[in-house]
Structure formats: C-alpha cells, structure tokens
Motif scaffolding. Structure first.
Motif, short mmCIF file in Angstrom:
data_model
loop_
_atom_site.label_atom_id
_atom_site.label_comp_id
_atom_site.label_asym_id
_atom_site.label_seq_id
_atom_site.Cartn_x
_atom_site.Cartn_y
_atom_site.Cartn_z
N TYR A 1 -15.73 -13.75 49.84
CA TYR A 1 -16.63 -13.03 48.95
C TYR A 1 -17.18 -13.98 47.91
CZ TYR A 1 -12.78 -12.98 45.57
OH TYR A 1 -11.80 -13.34 44.69
N ASP B 1 -18.07 -15.03 44.14
CA ASP B 1 -17.60 -14.74 42.79
C ASP B 1 -18.71 -14.10 41.97
OD1 ASP B 1 -14.97 -15.60 42.86
OD2 ASP B 1 -15.45 -17.67 42.32
N GLY C 1 -19.70 -10.52 39.16
CA GLY C 1 -19.84 -9.07 39.15
C GLY C 1 -18.52 -8.40 39.51
N SER C 2 -18.63 -7.38 40.30
CA SER C 2 -17.43 -6.63 40.70
C SER C 2 -16.88 -7.09 42.05
CB SER C 2 -17.75 -5.14 40.74
OG SER C 2 -18.79 -4.90 41.67
N ASN C 3 -17.40 -8.20 42.58
CA ASN C 3 -16.98 -8.66 43.91
C ASN C 3 -15.48 -8.94 44.00
OD1 ASN C 3 -19.54 -8.44 44.88
ND2 ASN C 3 -20.03 -10.62 44.68
N ASP D 1 -13.06 -7.43 42.36
CA ASP D 1 -12.38 -6.13 42.43
C ASP D 1 -12.57 -5.50 43.81
OD1 ASP D 1 -11.52 -6.36 39.81
OD2 ASP D 1 -13.31 -5.34 39.01
N ILE D 2 -13.78 -5.63 44.35
CA ILE D 2 -14.05 -5.09 45.69
C ILE D 2 -13.19 -5.81 46.73
CG2 ILE D 2 -15.80 -4.87 47.50
CD1 ILE D 2 -17.85 -4.57 45.18
#
Length: 197
Positions: free
Chosen positions: A173, A175, A177-179, A181-182
């Motif tokens: 993924y 890095d 934002g919310s990546n 956490d996702i």
C-alpha cells in the motif's frame, strides 16, 4: 541385541540402501588404497552379515590426496576421508572451487576461534550448513537444510519445504492518508494474510 536386562542395544550404523552403493564404496576405497592411502581402522570397509548384506564397517582412509576419487566425490557412505594441508588457503580453495557444497565441519579450540570465525565467514556462501566441532549430519526439521552447487537443490525442513512449493504474493500500500489504517484492517480480516499455524 538384548542386553540381558530386557533393554535392547541398537547399532550406531545402518546399512547402505543397496548393493550398488556397496560396490561404489568399495571402488572408492580400492582407488584410494591403490594410490597410497591406508585403511586406518580395523575391519574398515568390510561387510557384516553375509553375501547380500549392505552393512559396511566405516573406513577411515588416510592420507587422501588430490589424485584420488575420494578427494572430490560426495560419497554419502561410511567412509571418512582424511587429508593433510599445509596452510588454510588449501582448505579455502577446496571449499570454494569444489563441485559440492552441502556441509562442512570446522574443528577448533577456544584459543583459535579467530580462524574458525574467518572460515565461517568464508564458507557461509559456499556451504549450506557449517558444523562447529561436530560431524556432518541432518539437523532437526525445524532448521533449514540446504546445499550449494551440485549438492542438493532447494531447502529441506518442514517450513522451508513448504516455501519451495509456494509462490510468494506481496500485498502493498502507498503511505499517506488513511491507507495505513486500511492496510491494517485488511491484514486483520483477510484469511490469506493470517499466519500459518
């Protein structure tokens, strides 16, 4: 063999798998002896148990020299070839230039760990297993067991054997934002990403 007290005493050696292996061992011993080596131990290389037996008494052969098959061949049998060397460079050359590279044993004393450490460093990319003050042999299945060059393909052990028959997949993924956490939530929920028990 019974010890008389109900317990049993078992052999420390086992037979070779077939007569072809016996003939191969005999040919290596005969080649070495014909070129000046000696069987150092009593009954070394003799067969126990009759004409069809494949149980060979281990043979310590000395001195093994570069003109003998036993110097180069990986024999997987009850023959212990012993050779002499004048400097450690000969040992390094043999390890680096040899056809085989499954295991090596380094025998040392506490006073000479610098040489043993140097050999470990040099042999770490040459042999699949380095034994310190012990003979070559199988490791527990929890440890990887591999070879180099013409000595084995791949790695053995339960875990590593499974890896040999697997194709790795990377889940990545970007890095930001919310990546993160996702990715964490996906890792927790995806069966594929769970540890193998």
């Amino acid at each position: 063999k019974s010890n008389g007290d109900g317990s049993r005493k078992y052999s420390q050696i086992t037979p070779l798998p077939n007569m072809k292996r016996i003939e191969y061992m005999k040919s290596l011993i005969e080649d070495a002896v014909s070129k000046g080596a000696t069987i150092m131990n009593k009954n070394g290389g003799s067969i126990i148990g009759g004409m069809q037996s494949t149980l060979m008494v281990p043979a310590v052969i000395f001195p093994v020299t570069t003109d003998m098959k036993l110097y180069y061949e990986e024999q997987f049998g009850p023959i212990i070839p012993v050779t002499e060397y004048d400097d450690i460079g000969t040992v390094l050359d043999y390890g680096r230039d040899g056809e085989y590279g499954q295991q090596v044993s380094i025998f040392s004393t506490l006073a000479d760990t610098a040489t043993a450490s140097m050999l470990v460093d040099k042999f770490s990319s040459v042999f699949g297993k380095i034994n310190i003050n012990s003979q070559c042999g199988r490791s527990p299945d929890t440890l990887p067991f591999s070879g180099r060059r013409s000595s084995a393909m791949g790695v053995m052990s339960v875990k590593d054997a499974l890896k040999e028959f697997s194709i790795p997949t990377v889940v990545a993924y970007k890095d930001g934002g919310s990546n993160g956490d996702i990715a964490f939530a996906v890792e927790q929920a995806a069966a594929f990403m769970q540890p193998v028990a």
